[in-house]
Design an enzyme around this catalytic site. Sequence first.
Site, PDB file in Angstrom:
ATOM      1  CE  LYS A   1      -3.733  -2.244   2.627  1.00 33.40           C
ATOM      2  NZ  LYS A   1      -4.696  -2.051   3.743  1.00 33.40           N
TER       3      LYS A   1
ATOM      4  CE1 TYR B   1      -9.461  -3.242   1.115  1.00 37.49           C
ATOM      5  CE2 TYR B   1      -8.963  -1.095   0.193  1.00 37.49           C
ATOM      6  CZ  TYR B   1      -8.555  -2.253   0.843  1.00 37.49           C
ATOM      7  OH  TYR B   1      -7.236  -2.412   1.225  1.00 37.49           O
TER       8      TYR B   1
ATOM      9  CG  PHE C   1     -13.433   2.435   7.824  1.00 36.32           C
ATOM     10  CD1 PHE C   1     -12.844   1.758   6.772  1.00 36.32           C
ATOM     11  CD2 PHE C   1     -14.226   1.724   8.709  1.00 36.32           C
ATOM     12  CE1 PHE C   1     -13.028   0.388   6.606  1.00 36.32           C
ATOM     13  CE2 PHE C   1     -14.420   0.353   8.542  1.00 36.32           C
ATOM     14  CZ  PHE C   1     -13.815  -0.312   7.479  1.00 36.32           C
TER      15      PHE C   1
ATOM     16  NE  ARG D   1      -6.293 -12.627   5.546  1.00 37.97           N
ATOM     17  CZ  ARG D   1      -6.937 -11.467   5.544  1.00 37.97           C
ATOM     18  NH1 ARG D   1      -6.643 -10.516   4.667  1.00 37.97           N
ATOM     19  NH2 ARG D   1      -7.859 -11.209   6.413  1.00 37.97           N
TER      20      ARG D   1
ATOM     21  CB  THR E   1      -7.389  -5.730  10.008  1.00 39.87           C
ATOM     22  OG1 THR E   1      -7.878  -6.894   9.345  1.00 39.87           O
ATOM     23  CG2 THR E   1      -7.664  -4.491   9.174  1.00 39.87           C
TER      24      THR E   1
ATOM     25  NE  ARG F   1      -2.308  -5.649   7.425  1.00 37.17           N
ATOM     26  CZ  ARG F   1      -3.465  -6.148   7.016  1.00 37.17           C
ATOM     27  NH1 ARG F   1      -4.116  -7.053   7.753  1.00 37.17           N
ATOM     28  NH2 ARG F   1      -3.993  -5.755   5.875  1.00 37.17           N
TER      29      ARG F   1
ATOM     30  CG  ASN G   1      -3.458  -2.383   7.180  1.00 40.15           C
ATOM     31  OD1 ASN G   1      -3.279  -2.081   5.999  1.00 40.15           O
ATOM     32  ND2 ASN G   1      -4.566  -2.954   7.614  1.00 40.15           N
TER      33      ASN G   1
ATOM     34  CG  HIS H   1      -5.156  -6.466   0.017  1.00 38.26           C
ATOM     35  ND1 HIS H   1      -6.328  -6.605   0.728  1.00 38.26           N
ATOM     36  CD2 HIS H   1      -5.239  -7.341  -1.027  1.00 38.26           C
ATOM     37  CE1 HIS H   1      -7.089  -7.511   0.130  1.00 38.26           C
ATOM     38  NE2 HIS H   1      -6.452  -7.971  -0.940  1.00 38.26           N
TER      39      HIS H   1
ATOM     40  CD  GLU I   1      -8.629  -9.670  -3.194  1.00 43.87           C
ATOM     41  OE1 GLU I   1      -7.457  -9.936  -2.866  1.00 43.87           O
ATOM     42  OE2 GLU I   1      -9.510  -9.343  -2.367  1.00 43.87           O
TER      43      GLU I   1
HETATM   44  P1  TYD Z   1     -10.492  -5.804   5.873  1.00 45.46           P
HETATM   45  O1  TYD Z   1     -10.824  -6.425   4.546  1.00 45.46           O
HETATM   46  O2  TYD Z   1     -11.497  -5.943   6.977  1.00 45.46           O
HETATM   47  O3  TYD Z   1      -9.090  -6.320   6.474  1.00 45.46           O
HETATM   48  P2  TYD Z   1      -7.754  -6.933   5.828  1.00 45.46           P
HETATM   49  O4  TYD Z   1      -7.043  -5.833   5.077  1.00 45.46           O
HETATM   50  O5  TYD Z   1      -6.961  -7.398   7.021  1.00 45.46           O
HETATM   51  O6  TYD Z   1      -8.174  -8.078   4.928  1.00 45.46           O
HETATM   52  O7  TYD Z   1     -10.265  -4.228   5.677  1.00 45.46           O
HETATM   53  C1  TYD Z   1      -9.638  -3.751   4.522  1.00 45.46           C
HETATM   54  C2  TYD Z   1      -8.876  -2.507   4.862  1.00 45.46           C
HETATM   55  O8  TYD Z   1      -9.769  -1.504   5.333  1.00 45.46           O
HETATM   56  C3  TYD Z   1      -7.870  -2.662   5.998  1.00 45.46           C
HETATM   57  O9  TYD Z   1      -6.653  -3.229   5.559  1.00 45.46           O
HETATM   58  C4  TYD Z   1      -7.726  -1.252   6.468  1.00 45.46           C
HETATM   59  C5  TYD Z   1      -9.107  -0.654   6.258  1.00 45.46           C
HETATM   60  N1  TYD Z   1      -9.884  -0.610   7.527  1.00 45.46           N
HETATM   61  C6  TYD Z   1      -9.933   0.580   8.224  1.00 45.46           C
HETATM   62  O10 TYD Z   1      -9.330   1.583   7.796  1.00 45.46           O
HETATM   63  N2  TYD Z   1     -10.648   0.626   9.393  1.00 45.46           N
HETATM   64  C7  TYD Z   1     -11.299  -0.476   9.888  1.00 45.46           C
HETATM   65  O11 TYD Z   1     -11.944  -0.363  10.968  1.00 45.46           O
HETATM   66  C8  TYD Z   1     -11.243  -1.698   9.158  1.00 45.46           C
HETATM   67  C9  TYD Z   1     -11.939  -2.943   9.665  1.00 45.46           C
HETATM   68  C10 TYD Z   1     -10.523  -1.727   7.983  1.00 45.46           C
END
Ligand code: TYD
Length: 154
Positions: free
Chosen positions: A9, A49, A57, A85, A91, A102, A112, A115, A126
């Site tokens: 990212k 997303y 958010f 993963r 996350t 992370r 973070n 992805h 994807e």
């Molecule tokens: P998600 O698909 O829930 O997690 P991951 O990336 O671990 O598969 O969320 C996608 C992205 O959305 C996550 O990397 C960062 C952002 N995000 C936020 O900014 N705030 C939040 O509360 C959550 C759950 C995700």
Amino acid sequence: METTLVLLKPSCVQRQLIGEIVNRFERRGLRISGMKMMQLNEDILRQHYAHLVDRPFFPGLAKSMMASPIVAMALTGVEAVQVVRDMTGFTNARKADAGTIRGDYAMSNQQNIVHASDSIENAAIELARFFRPEEIFDYHSAVEAFLYGAGEMG
Ligand code: TYD
């Protein structure tokens, strides 16, 4: 073998951690089968997303993902989706285990740095979203016989 999608990212690119994170995947034994830099836009982020577009958010998330180019990677290995993963970690990076990417490099729920696809089905979707078929290369790694035991590669 499975292939999964990783995005480095803007929080990774801007912090000049590309090499460090790529190195972790390579050292684990994952094969890079595709890799490119891209500038994301709202359109692709609404697809990527889709499960989060209605969350409060989302606008901030989309903005953070467009803040600079990203690096998209296709990583291949036995059970690569789960392995990657697990390497990625929880996350919210503040809650991610030390030893995960992370947990070792980030302090944020949103910034973070990586992805990673969360299932075999989503990995296929994807990969098709971020790569054209000819951008993913099917080649043999010379060290496979030393990465996996007999019969492990299926
Ligand atoms: P998600 O698909 O829930 O997690 P991951 O990336 O671990 O598969 O969320 C996608 C992205 O959305 C996550 O990397 C960062 C952002 N995000 C936020 O900014 N705030 C939040 O509360 C959550 C759950 C995700």
